[in-house]
Scaffold this active site. Sequence first.
Site, mmCIF file in Angstrom:
data_model
loop_
_atom_site.group_PDB
_atom_site.id
_atom_site.type_symbol
_atom_site.label_atom_id
_atom_site.label_comp_id
_atom_site.label_asym_id
_atom_site.label_seq_id
_atom_site.Cartn_x
_atom_site.Cartn_y
_atom_site.Cartn_z
ATOM 1 N N HIS A 391 50.494 41.116 45.176
ATOM 2 C CA HIS A 391 49.629 41.971 45.778
ATOM 3 C C HIS A 391 50.441 42.942 46.906
ATOM 4 O O HIS A 391 50.234 43.913 46.881
ATOM 5 C CB HIS A 391 48.297 41.193 46.686
ATOM 6 C CG HIS A 391 47.613 42.038 47.469
ATOM 7 N ND1 HIS A 391 46.096 42.328 47.061
ATOM 8 C CD2 HIS A 391 47.508 42.575 48.453
ATOM 9 C CE1 HIS A 391 45.596 42.892 47.864
ATOM 10 N NE2 HIS A 391 46.285 43.245 48.810
ATOM 11 N N GLU A 392 51.119 42.304 47.795
ATOM 12 C CA GLU A 392 51.791 42.961 48.747
ATOM 13 C C GLU A 392 52.823 43.867 48.180
ATOM 14 O O GLU A 392 53.038 44.990 48.725
ATOM 15 C CB GLU A 392 52.388 42.022 49.895
ATOM 16 C CG GLU A 392 51.288 41.305 50.710
ATOM 17 C CD GLU A 392 50.070 42.051 51.420
ATOM 18 O OE1 GLU A 392 50.424 43.246 51.565
ATOM 19 O OE2 GLU A 392 48.979 41.651 51.537
ATOM 20 N N HIS A 395 51.372 47.041 46.989
ATOM 21 C CA HIS A 395 51.194 47.949 48.325
ATOM 22 C C HIS A 395 52.632 48.680 48.489
ATOM 23 O O HIS A 395 52.744 50.006 48.519
ATOM 24 C CB HIS A 395 50.776 47.348 49.444
ATOM 25 C CG HIS A 395 49.522 46.845 49.590
ATOM 26 N ND1 HIS A 395 48.341 47.710 49.649
ATOM 27 C CD2 HIS A 395 48.962 45.682 49.989
ATOM 28 C CE1 HIS A 395 47.247 47.361 49.933
ATOM 29 N NE2 HIS A 395 47.462 46.054 49.984
ATOM 30 N N HIS A 398 53.698 51.103 45.645
ATOM 31 C CA HIS A 398 52.764 52.441 45.946
ATOM 32 C C HIS A 398 53.457 53.001 46.863
ATOM 33 O O HIS A 398 53.649 54.521 46.640
ATOM 34 C CB HIS A 398 51.355 51.921 46.295
ATOM 35 C CG HIS A 398 50.538 52.910 46.428
ATOM 36 N ND1 HIS A 398 49.223 52.884 46.570
ATOM 37 C CD2 HIS A 398 50.400 54.594 45.894
ATOM 38 C CE1 HIS A 398 48.336 53.844 46.277
ATOM 39 N NE2 HIS A 398 49.302 54.985 46.361
#
Length: 600
Positions: A391-392, A395, A398
Amino acid sequence: MSEVKKIKTRDEIPQEYKWKVDKIYKSEEQWEKDFENLRVRVPKLTEFSGKLGNGKYLLEYLKLDEEVSRLAGKLAVYAHLKSDEDTANPTYQALKDKIFTYIAEIGSTQAFFVPEILSLPEGTIEKEIENNPDLKMYTFLLEDILKRKPHTLTKEKEELMASVSDCLNAPDRIFSMLSDADMTFTVIKDEEGNSVELTESNYGSYIQSKDRRVRQEAFKGLFDTYNKYRNTFAASLTSSIKNFIFISKTRNYSSALECSLKPNNIPLEVYENTVNTINKNLSSLHRYVKIKKKLLGLDEIHMYDLYVPIIDTPKENIEFDDAVKIVKEGIKPLGEEYLNIFSEGIEEGWIDIYPNKGKRGGAYSSGDYDTMPYVLLNYDFKLNDVSTLAHEMGHSIHSYYSRKNQPYVYSDYSLFVAEVASTTNESLLIRYLIDKESDKNKKLFLINQQLEQIRTTVFRQVMFAEFEKTTHESIENGKPLTAEDLSKIWHELNVKYFGPDMVIDDEINIEWARIPHFYRDFYVYQYATGYAAANSFAKQILENGEKAVELYKGFLKSGSSDYPINVLKKAGVDMTTPKPLEDTIKRFDELLDMLENNLN
């Protein structure tokens, strides 16, 4: 008597498990030198006041403003990362306060810019862009500013708003210091009967314990502690809400919700539809609770039973290096380029891996245009921690793509899409784990993991969003809210969302006090919309391969070069319709079917 297991201090964590913050500044002296450089540059911004109608000066201002903002961002990232390593360390708390206080002053200095742009005669900006090719890059920025005319104040009022921004953020800082630095929790007994110090970081593992006594002790220990401070938390949260409302009224918005959504061109209907769509489909969540109660063999299912896996599996202890390998396999459909960036992050020290005494809890991605991305974890060797890593890093990658492919002015992406890339990684990972698993019990465990992802990221976050909507509207209508009022609203939402099979324990009524995102107005609904968009992206990537990957990477590279609704639409996901959210609920129902079918 058994010895209490103490959490390690920062110095006891080996260097290879810490992020490389020294790549930003090798010492506080270097930081201070750049801080002084910043203080020299900032006053020069005011020299452009009254000159912005001239394209030459407008361009010079924009370039200087970028220099200032980039330097301030670099200083702020270093200070907050160092502060979060140990929230009780006064040196870095002071550094953080110093830069964030000065950033508020910078905002005051920049305050003339937007009002002056808006005060120019009609057509001035368009003409200057046409006559000066170097200004063309700023077209979207400037056109977006011109749309803000009804919500922009006079120069003097903008300066005043900027100067009080630090004060308006005080409730968030009070919440953070109280929950991260000042509060200590009780000692509980783990599964082996050892006395352990309960913390925000290890609570997640104890609430998932197969031993019901352990999870009940952890649940009571955590929320009983929060309840002791309920009046302080209520004062902090309601002050924060009042600040949002003050800002919205001052800027001539009809509500705090409009103030939050309209600047990003997000229709209010998107928020309303998100809450309404979930409310229409709560029967799916009620069905999940009923199945979970049955599978756990419980006469009563309580709030502290929600996170326990419903299938017995061998006790997990996934080393971090293995977690990296698992995530890379899961996100393999994103292609070689994406995987190479992921590996670079691991090798170059993006990540602060393990918890330590005083370290900020939870996980996040940070960084700025002139730093590498940074990821804070509190890795605890569970499958959930593997998912958090995916998940992180979603981020951070991205951010990496946006910063590499956009000029500084468009390098940040909107909050509305902030959770899409991270959740796409999670969605790909869990689908991969479910599909490859041959052991029936492990497969059922993983099916439940994705059910939990959707429950927590969609249903739970929309419950949070409904709480925000209710509390803001109450205060906007002149109704003050006490700790008891907030707890009553929270209790009633839990009753509605979890349905007749769930026992809503009194302890959960204070849970609102624990949610940091309530200090970022109307942020949490974007977890649900983000998950829905991510579910669509993952589905398209797995079904359409390279073509879908290229569209998806186009989204990652877009930054804020267009409005978020448009950025998603160009990549193949239309969030102006309820379809992405309905498709996510459809996936939830499919997983429930898989769960029941595999048990027969």
